[in-house]
Scaffold this motif. Structure first.
Motif, PDB file in Angstrom:
ATOM      1  N   GLU A  32       0.842  -1.193   0.000  1.00  0.00           N
ATOM      2  CA  GLU A  32       0.000   0.000   0.000  1.00  0.00           C
ATOM      3  C   GLU A  32       0.885   1.252   0.000  1.00  0.00           C
ATOM      4  O   GLU A  32       1.809   1.368   0.805  1.00  0.00           O
ATOM      5  CB  GLU A  32      -0.910  -0.002   1.235  1.00  0.00           C
ATOM      6  CG  GLU A  32      -1.932   1.109   1.276  1.00  0.00           C
ATOM      7  CD  GLU A  32      -3.067   0.929   0.289  1.00  0.00           C
ATOM      8  OE1 GLU A  32      -3.931   1.807   0.218  1.00  0.00           O
ATOM      9  OE2 GLU A  32      -3.080  -0.101  -0.439  1.00  0.00           O
ATOM     10  N   PRO A  33       0.623   2.203  -0.917  1.00  0.00           N
ATOM     11  CA  PRO A  33       1.459   3.412  -0.993  1.00  0.00           C
ATOM     12  C   PRO A  33       1.217   4.340   0.189  1.00  0.00           C
ATOM     13  O   PRO A  33       0.631   5.405   0.073  1.00  0.00           O
ATOM     14  CB  PRO A  33       1.027   4.046  -2.311  1.00  0.00           C
ATOM     15  CG  PRO A  33      -0.362   3.565  -2.530  1.00  0.00           C
ATOM     16  CD  PRO A  33      -0.416   2.175  -1.955  1.00  0.00           C
ATOM     17  N   MET A  34       1.679   3.922   1.352  1.00  0.00           N
ATOM     18  CA  MET A  34       1.509   4.660   2.586  1.00  0.00           C
ATOM     19  C   MET A  34       2.889   5.025   3.114  1.00  0.00           C
ATOM     20  O   MET A  34       3.830   4.238   3.015  1.00  0.00           O
ATOM     21  CB  MET A  34       0.759   3.794   3.608  1.00  0.00           C
ATOM     22  CG  MET A  34       0.367   4.486   4.892  1.00  0.00           C
ATOM     23  SD  MET A  34      -0.330   3.286   6.073  1.00  0.00           S
ATOM     24  CE  MET A  34      -1.645   2.550   5.100  1.00  0.00           C
ATOM     25  N   ALA A  35       3.010   6.223   3.679  1.00  0.00           N
ATOM     26  CA  ALA A  35       4.301   6.651   4.211  1.00  0.00           C
ATOM     27  C   ALA A  35       4.781   5.698   5.294  1.00  0.00           C
ATOM     28  O   ALA A  35       3.993   5.203   6.105  1.00  0.00           O
ATOM     29  CB  ALA A  35       4.186   8.077   4.761  1.00  0.00           C
ATOM     30  N   GLU A  64     -15.920   3.446   1.411  1.00  0.00           N
ATOM     31  CA  GLU A  64     -15.345   4.150   0.266  1.00  0.00           C
ATOM     32  C   GLU A  64     -14.136   4.989   0.670  1.00  0.00           C
ATOM     33  O   GLU A  64     -13.158   5.084  -0.074  1.00  0.00           O
ATOM     34  CB  GLU A  64     -16.405   5.045  -0.373  1.00  0.00           C
ATOM     35  CG  GLU A  64     -15.957   5.709  -1.658  1.00  0.00           C
ATOM     36  CD  GLU A  64     -17.063   6.508  -2.311  1.00  0.00           C
ATOM     37  OE1 GLU A  64     -17.087   6.585  -3.551  1.00  0.00           O
ATOM     38  OE2 GLU A  64     -17.899   7.070  -1.577  1.00  0.00           O
ATOM     39  N   GLY A  65     -14.177   5.613   1.856  1.00  0.00           N
ATOM     40  CA  GLY A  65     -13.119   6.525   2.248  1.00  0.00           C
ATOM     41  C   GLY A  65     -11.927   5.876   2.917  1.00  0.00           C
ATOM     42  O   GLY A  65     -10.815   6.407   2.863  1.00  0.00           O
ATOM     43  N   ALA A  66     -12.117   4.744   3.558  1.00  0.00           N
ATOM     44  CA  ALA A  66     -11.008   4.090   4.268  1.00  0.00           C
ATOM     45  C   ALA A  66     -10.018   3.487   3.279  1.00  0.00           C
ATOM     46  O   ALA A  66     -10.365   3.201   2.125  1.00  0.00           O
ATOM     47  CB  ALA A  66     -11.557   3.003   5.189  1.00  0.00           C
ATOM     48  N   PRO A  67      -8.768   3.271   3.686  1.00  0.00           N
ATOM     49  CA  PRO A  67      -7.830   2.521   2.829  1.00  0.00           C
ATOM     50  C   PRO A  67      -8.430   1.176   2.453  1.00  0.00           C
ATOM     51  O   PRO A  67      -8.994   0.480   3.300  1.00  0.00           O
ATOM     52  CB  PRO A  67      -6.588   2.372   3.718  1.00  0.00           C
ATOM     53  CG  PRO A  67      -6.668   3.519   4.684  1.00  0.00           C
ATOM     54  CD  PRO A  67      -8.132   3.740   4.935  1.00  0.00           C
ATOM     55  N   THR A  68      -8.320   0.799   1.200  1.00  0.00           N
ATOM     56  CA  THR A  68      -9.031  -0.379   0.706  1.00  0.00           C
ATOM     57  C   THR A  68      -8.670  -1.664   1.457  1.00  0.00           C
ATOM     58  O   THR A  68      -9.562  -2.482   1.732  1.00  0.00           O
ATOM     59  CB  THR A  68      -8.789  -0.544  -0.804  1.00  0.00           C
ATOM     60  OG1 THR A  68      -9.143   0.678  -1.460  1.00  0.00           O
ATOM     61  CG2 THR A  68      -9.648  -1.657  -1.367  1.00  0.00           C
ATOM     62  N   PRO A  69      -7.402  -1.914   1.827  1.00  0.00           N
ATOM     63  CA  PRO A  69      -7.129  -3.120   2.636  1.00  0.00           C
ATOM     64  C   PRO A  69      -7.866  -3.111   3.972  1.00  0.00           C
ATOM     65  O   PRO A  69      -8.315  -4.157   4.445  1.00  0.00           O
ATOM     66  CB  PRO A  69      -5.605  -3.061   2.842  1.00  0.00           C
ATOM     67  CG  PRO A  69      -5.099  -2.267   1.704  1.00  0.00           C
ATOM     68  CD  PRO A  69      -6.151  -1.227   1.434  1.00  0.00           C
ATOM     69  N   THR A  80      -7.828  -3.084  -4.691  1.00  0.00           N
ATOM     70  CA  THR A  80      -6.571  -2.466  -4.282  1.00  0.00           C
ATOM     71  C   THR A  80      -5.552  -2.491  -5.414  1.00  0.00           C
ATOM     72  O   THR A  80      -4.872  -1.492  -5.692  1.00  0.00           O
ATOM     73  CB  THR A  80      -5.998  -3.185  -3.046  1.00  0.00           C
ATOM     74  OG1 THR A  80      -6.930  -3.103  -1.972  1.00  0.00           O
ATOM     75  CG2 THR A  80      -4.683  -2.569  -2.615  1.00  0.00           C
ATOM     76  N   ALA A  81      -5.434  -3.635  -6.083  1.00  0.00           N
ATOM     77  CA  ALA A  81      -4.489  -3.744  -7.201  1.00  0.00           C
ATOM     78  C   ALA A  81      -4.843  -2.764  -8.315  1.00  0.00           C
ATOM     79  O   ALA A  81      -3.956  -2.106  -8.878  1.00  0.00           O
ATOM     80  CB  ALA A  81      -4.495  -5.178  -7.732  1.00  0.00           C
TER      81      ALA A  81
END
Length: 500
Positions: free
Chosen positions: A105-108, A243-248, A354-355
């Motif tokens: 996941e593109p998360m810092a 819808e708003g939360a990170p998909t995982p 997610t993909a």
């Protein structure tokens, strides 16, 4: 001298082993947030979290094997039985798939260790909740995992809508918790007890079945649990939060939260309120019908795939409430079996989304799904299988789950509820098959290749860990159809822990 006179209950560490494994994994990751170098933090935290969920599965499986006779432990605060053990296995399995989905996941990396710590703690709270045997531990487990999920929804500050989703979830979730707490207070006021079995005993001994205070408390408890199960009319938070939360995180919530909430609902109603079955069976059936209607009709007009699956989750809650409303042994088995394929399908479907999100760097809609089945054959086949499973079509466990749920309602004598479920299934085919059409059957002029596919000459980058999670979910979806008999046997033994 005072300490010597303190009477403490015996601690059954095996009964607590699954949530303790996840608490330990979360604690290690919290230390990793400050002790592990940033470049190694992601892989270390993900590995520790996955090991925590794997340890919880092993502990729950061991508990299942050694808990044929269910009984209360730790001063009857929690129940050690196969029902809690099976719920723990489902939640922990969903957690492992969620870890694989989250890895790239593109998360810092600043908060990645905290992310996996919260994921583990949310799972431990759900497992603890499924074993609760008093109104006090019920509320404790509910808040335990809810607080973790509130933060998980907002942890990616760069994600548009994440903070809004977390705020909505916090406010509405707090409202649902308050309703549940107030209902528990009314039940305690009527019976003078917090333990489920003791509540049932007092109601029978004092003939309180028609007591207004008890009935009001029961209604509020059902409403509070309805919020966590995202069942209509308590569903208003679900589309925006999903819808708003990170998909995982969304995939984990859709699978694990519903498992914990529905197993707890079954336990509470059967153990604490068996004398009021003439009331709560009708109430649960009405909620099931409302969920089927709201979820399916709202999903028909959605273009966002995450939002469509959110309304699908509401409809699926309706299907899984049918066996609870049936109030018979086959209903208990049907619910526990249904939760197995539903959980892997939910995490798997959101993993595919997610993909696609990572390829497009944009929300996934039915329009930009076009051609995905040809670009990414594995993910395309998996997504089709998950959609067939949600619709209740073979060769998936969703087919057997729905059939089993309808059988429970028919056994109860509610043919009308079976008809409602069949009609709802027919309506759901429209939007589930719309996803299949979008991936494979759009005209060539409508295909929208992803930017990564164009740049690489037609092949988007692979994410091995995510694809492994999708393959596991796909295997679980099909295996739950092929291995029906052993899974139903497991569900039967788990359901036998309740007094049907």
């Amino acid at each position: 001298m005072i300490l010597a006179a303190l009477n403490t209950p015996h601690i059954d560490w095996l009964a607590l082993s699954a949530p303790l494994a996840l608490l330990g994994a979360g604690g290690v990751n919290l230390l990793a947030a400050v002790l592990v170098p940033r470049r190694a933090r992601r892989i270390f935290a993900a590995l520790v979290c996955a090991l925590g969920f794997a340890g919880a599965i092993v502990a729950a499986a061991f508990l299942y094997a050694h808990s044929a006779d269910g009984h209360g432990v730790i001063a009857d605060a929690i129940q050690r039985d196969r029902l809690a053990a099976l719920a723990a296995i489902i939640v922990a399995g969903s957690g492992i798939l969620a870890v694989g989905t989250s890895y790239s996941e593109p998360m810092a990396d600043d908060h990645i260790a905290e992310y996996y710590a919260l994921l583990a703690w949310a799972g431990s709270g759900m497992i603890f909740l499924a074993s609760a045997s008093t109104l006090l531990t019920l509320f404790l487990g509910l808040e335990w995992f809810s607080i973790s999920l509130y933060i998980l929804c907002a942890i990616d500050r760069d994600l548009v809508g994440s903070l809004e989703a977390a705020l909505k979830y916090l406010i509405i979730g707090g409202f649902g918790s308050a309703i549940l707490l107030f209902g528990s207070a009314l039940v305690y006021g009527a019976t003078g007890s917090l333990e489920f079995h003791e509540i049932a005993r007092v109601v029978q001994a004092q003939n309180l079945s028609h007591d207004g205070l008890l009935v009001a408390g029961l209604a509020l408890v059902i409403g509070g649990l309805g919020f966590k199960a995202s069942a209509a009319p308590f569903h208003m938070w679900t589309p925006d939060v999903y819808e708003g939360a990170p998909t995982p995180v969304t995939g984990f919530m859709a699978a694990a939260t519903k498992t914990a909430a529905l197993v707890l609902t079954l336990r509470v109603l059967r153990e604490a309120f068996p004398q009021e079955a003439h009331l709560w069976t009708i109430a649960i059936a009405a909620i099931a019908c409302a969920s089927l209607a709201v979820g399916n009709l709202a999903a028909l007009v959605q273009r966002s795939v995450k939002r469509m699956l959110a309304y699908s989750s509401i409809a699926q809650a309706g299907f899984m409430l049918i066996p609870i409303a049936s109030n018979n042994a086959i209903g208990g088995r049907a619910l526990l079996y249904y939760l197995i394929p539903y959980s892997v399908m939910s995490v798997g479907a959101f993993a595919v989304i997610t993909a696609r999100e990572r390829e497009l760097a944009a929300p996934v809609t039915l329009d930009n799904l076009a051609g995905m089945g040809w670009e990414r054959p594995l993910l395309g086949v998996a997504m089709c299988t998950f959609m067939f499973g949600f619709a209740g079509l073979p060769p998936t466990g969703g087919f057997v789950g729905k059939f089993y749920a309808f059988s429970a309602a028919y056994r109860h004598g509610w043919t009308w509820l079976v008809i409602v479920g069949v009609v709802a299934t027919a309506v759901s085919l429209y939007y589930y098959l719309a996803v299949v059409r979008a991936m494979y059957m759009r005209p060539a002029a409508e295909l929208q290749l992803t930017p990564t596919a164009v740049a690489a000459g037609g092949s988007p980058p692979r994410d091995a860990v995510l694809q492994a999670s999708v393959v596991l979910a796909l295997g679980g979806t099909v295996a739950s159809f092929v291995a029906v008999e052993p899974l139903i046997h497991v569900a039967k033994q788990a359901a036998s822990a309740l007094p049907f």
